[in-house]
Scaffold this motif. Sequence first.
Motif, PDB file in Angstrom:
ATOM      1  N   LEU A  94     -29.772 -26.766 -17.179  1.00 22.48           N
ATOM      2  CA  LEU A  94     -29.177 -27.823 -17.979  1.00 22.48           C
ATOM      3  C   LEU A  94     -30.034 -29.081 -17.958  1.00 22.48           C
ATOM      4  O   LEU A  94     -30.067 -29.832 -18.934  1.00 22.48           O
ATOM      5  N   MET A  95     -30.710 -29.326 -16.857  1.00 27.12           N
ATOM      6  CA  MET A  95     -31.638 -30.452 -16.829  1.00 27.12           C
ATOM      7  C   MET A  95     -32.777 -30.219 -17.807  1.00 27.12           C
ATOM      8  O   MET A  95     -33.259 -31.152 -18.463  1.00 27.12           O
ATOM      9  N   ASN A  96     -33.223 -28.965 -17.931  1.00 29.10           N
ATOM     10  CA  ASN A  96     -34.219 -28.649 -18.953  1.00 29.10           C
ATOM     11  C   ASN A  96     -33.654 -28.912 -20.347  1.00 29.10           C
ATOM     12  O   ASN A  96     -34.316 -29.451 -21.220  1.00 29.10           O
ATOM     13  N   MET A  97     -32.414 -28.514 -20.579  1.00 28.23           N
ATOM     14  CA  MET A  97     -31.775 -28.748 -21.865  1.00 28.23           C
ATOM     15  C   MET A  97     -31.721 -30.231 -22.186  1.00 28.23           C
ATOM     16  O   MET A  97     -31.871 -30.643 -23.335  1.00 28.23           O
ATOM     17  N   GLU A  98     -31.514 -31.047 -21.165  1.00 27.14           N
ATOM     18  CA  GLU A  98     -31.463 -32.490 -21.392  1.00 27.14           C
ATOM     19  C   GLU A  98     -32.784 -32.979 -21.966  1.00 27.14           C
ATOM     20  O   GLU A  98     -32.823 -33.847 -22.840  1.00 27.14           O
ATOM     21  N   ALA A  99     -33.875 -32.416 -21.478  1.00 25.60           N
ATOM     22  CA  ALA A  99     -35.190 -32.845 -21.960  1.00 25.60           C
ATOM     23  C   ALA A  99     -35.406 -32.439 -23.417  1.00 25.60           C
ATOM     24  O   ALA A  99     -36.144 -33.094 -24.145  1.00 25.60           O
ATOM     25  N   ILE A 100     -34.757 -31.343 -23.839  1.00 25.35           N
ATOM     26  CA  ILE A 100     -34.956 -30.847 -25.197  1.00 25.35           C
ATOM     27  C   ILE A 100     -33.874 -31.346 -26.138  1.00 25.35           C
ATOM     28  O   ILE A 100     -34.139 -31.895 -27.204  1.00 25.35           O
ATOM     29  N   TYR A 135     -28.772 -34.516 -25.025  1.00 22.51           N
ATOM     30  CA  TYR A 135     -27.403 -34.957 -24.755  1.00 22.51           C
ATOM     31  C   TYR A 135     -26.623 -33.993 -23.870  1.00 22.51           C
ATOM     32  O   TYR A 135     -25.397 -34.031 -23.851  1.00 22.51           O
ATOM     33  N   ALA A 136     -27.284 -33.124 -23.110  1.00 22.61           N
ATOM     34  CA  ALA A 136     -26.559 -32.224 -22.202  1.00 22.61           C
ATOM     35  C   ALA A 136     -25.941 -32.986 -21.035  1.00 22.61           C
ATOM     36  O   ALA A 136     -24.790 -32.761 -20.665  1.00 22.61           O
ATOM     37  N   LEU A 137     -26.693 -33.882 -20.439  1.00 26.13           N
ATOM     38  CA  LEU A 137     -26.211 -34.617 -19.279  1.00 26.13           C
ATOM     39  C   LEU A 137     -25.112 -35.599 -19.662  1.00 26.13           C
ATOM     40  O   LEU A 137     -24.107 -35.738 -18.954  1.00 26.13           O
ATOM     41  N   SER A 138     -25.259 -36.249 -20.803  1.00 27.34           N
ATOM     42  CA  SER A 138     -24.244 -37.233 -21.203  1.00 27.34           C
ATOM     43  C   SER A 138     -22.929 -36.562 -21.584  1.00 27.34           C
ATOM     44  O   SER A 138     -21.878 -37.214 -21.583  1.00 27.34           O
ATOM     45  N   HIS A 139     -22.953 -35.260 -21.899  1.00 31.19           N
ATOM     46  CA  HIS A 139     -21.687 -34.535 -22.096  1.00 31.19           C
ATOM     47  C   HIS A 139     -20.882 -34.525 -20.807  1.00 31.19           C
ATOM     48  O   HIS A 139     -19.667 -34.775 -20.818  1.00 31.19           O
ATOM     49  N   GLU A 140     -21.532 -34.215 -19.695  1.00 32.26           N
ATOM     50  CA  GLU A 140     -20.815 -34.203 -18.422  1.00 32.26           C
ATOM     51  C   GLU A 140     -20.317 -35.596 -18.067  1.00 32.26           C
ATOM     52  O   GLU A 140     -19.227 -35.757 -17.516  1.00 32.26           O
ATOM     53  N   ILE A 141     -21.108 -36.613 -18.389  1.00 40.47           N
ATOM     54  CA  ILE A 141     -20.678 -37.982 -18.114  1.00 40.47           C
ATOM     55  C   ILE A 141     -19.413 -38.317 -18.903  1.00 40.47           C
ATOM     56  O   ILE A 141     -18.529 -39.032 -18.409  1.00 40.47           O
ATOM     57  N   SER A 142     -19.278 -37.771 -20.106  1.00 41.31           N
ATOM     58  CA  SER A 142     -18.099 -38.069 -20.924  1.00 41.31           C
ATOM     59  C   SER A 142     -16.811 -37.650 -20.227  1.00 41.31           C
ATOM     60  O   SER A 142     -15.744 -38.227 -20.473  1.00 41.31           O
ATOM     61  N   HIS A 143     -16.901 -36.647 -19.335  1.00 38.96           N
ATOM     62  CA  HIS A 143     -15.700 -36.164 -18.657  1.00 38.96           C
ATOM     63  C   HIS A 143     -15.164 -37.149 -17.625  1.00 38.96           C
ATOM     64  O   HIS A 143     -14.062 -36.956 -17.106  1.00 38.96           O
ATOM     65  N   ILE A 144     -15.905 -38.184 -17.321  1.00 39.84           N
ATOM     66  CA  ILE A 144     -15.340 -39.241 -16.483  1.00 39.84           C
ATOM     67  C   ILE A 144     -14.149 -39.866 -17.206  1.00 39.84           C
ATOM     68  O   ILE A 144     -13.166 -40.281 -16.586  1.00 39.84           O
ATOM     69  N   TRP A 145     -14.226 -39.905 -18.530  1.00 38.99           N
ATOM     70  CA  TRP A 145     -13.164 -40.495 -19.350  1.00 38.99           C
ATOM     71  C   TRP A 145     -12.259 -39.427 -19.978  1.00 38.99           C
ATOM     72  O   TRP A 145     -11.058 -39.631 -20.092  1.00 38.99           O
TER      73      TRP A 145
END
Length: 456
Positions: free
Chosen positions: A300-306, A309-319
């Motif tokens: 998924l970290m690789n996906m973030e580079a490509i 918005y993979a990492l920011s999807h997980e961040i959205s779950h804070i809300w």
Amino acid sequence: MKRTLMFLSVIILTFNHISLQAQKSGIEPLKYNINIELNDSTLWVNISIKAIKAETGQKDFLLFNRYIQIKEADLNDAPLKYSRSNDTLYFESSQKGEMTLLMQYEIPCSTMEYSNIVASYSDSTFTYPVLFDTSQIFCERFNKWYPVLYDNFSDYQVTITVPKTHSVFAYYPEIGCKDIAGKYVYSFNCFDEDFPFFITQANIFQPKKVIQYNTTNYEFCFLPRNRRLLAIVDNKPVFTSDSKQIDSLLDVSINRSMAAIEWYNANLWQKEFKTLCFVETGILGLGACLGSFILMDRILMNMEAIENYALSHEISHIWLGIHTEYLAKGKFFMGESIPEYVNLLFYESWAGTDAFEKAIQDKINLKLFDVPFYTVTFEQVLNQKKGDPQADEIIYNKGVAFVHEFRKQIGKEKLLKIIRETYSVPNHFVTLNDFENNIKANDCWNEYLKLFEIEL
């Protein structure tokens, strides 16, 4: 093959009438006191459950992973009489209003290989109680590694003891960490529906990057990598081994994570964090936002580079999308499709409208295993459960396309207003009914009904 043995212990659990469905008014919160110890390659726990019940004499149950073999079980100092069906543990409740349930069991975890299981929201056929690799263990309720009920907020008092070679990340920040007899003892206290935690060897990470921004300390724990994915060219991965390029990719993840939190705070509602940890894991397929820390596997970290918005999807779950009613209609639309669309709105804020529209079109034109993907109705999206790649693609792609269609009819600001009103209620399991009630309250019901007339 070496095995890691995991012994589980829940010390005190207090409840009235047990129900698998959403918590009803008048039901006392569950009270857990959990003590866990990692000793060498073994996670040890003993279990004691105390229950105070409003009704007596009825058949009760707890959800408990079918693969866990119970070593010993006593109810009020007598052998427990129980039966098991799939992931449900049934037992005859005591005639007394108060009962004490004692259990001992263990979970072996390989120290030589990765587990291939994913979180199980229903019965755990072929699903192991924990996620693990050779140096890390991850536990959450969906694999039912401890006796649990869904849709119940609970009080958790937890201690996790580990050797000094290990670290613990948990759903809430620790309230203390003491050095006792040469080991670290982490203490936690929270009120929530679960207490997921992550135990990892501490020396497997690069030096931790700590950045203070506004009132939050951001901590980034990356795995050392000789190469990382740089681009996809002609459907082939292009890797880089250049240390400067790798550092640049990590800096993008760091900066974008902090920007995402700032955007969500501005466009949803304010949340304050003293510390927020980002931890890269070797457990394949694991991406999760868990309150005070975010886990992302190396793919998924690789996906973030490509994909950006993979990492920011997980961040959205804070809300958004953490507390959604168990297996209710629309659970995964509410829990994943809407958060992913809001994540794409953040993506639009920095990548631009053209990139956003392309991302939406890619989701509409989704192909599954290089076969053109068929259209689905909104009703199919709402009834979709997790469990296979096609199901996930409907949730994360077609569901997002329907949210976008709704936004086109009512506008971005009205959509965000409805989302804020739906998800911002504290200590509440969000349902599709909540979303629909807020749609009606904002005079958008006719536009919403149009979603049921189209296929995407």
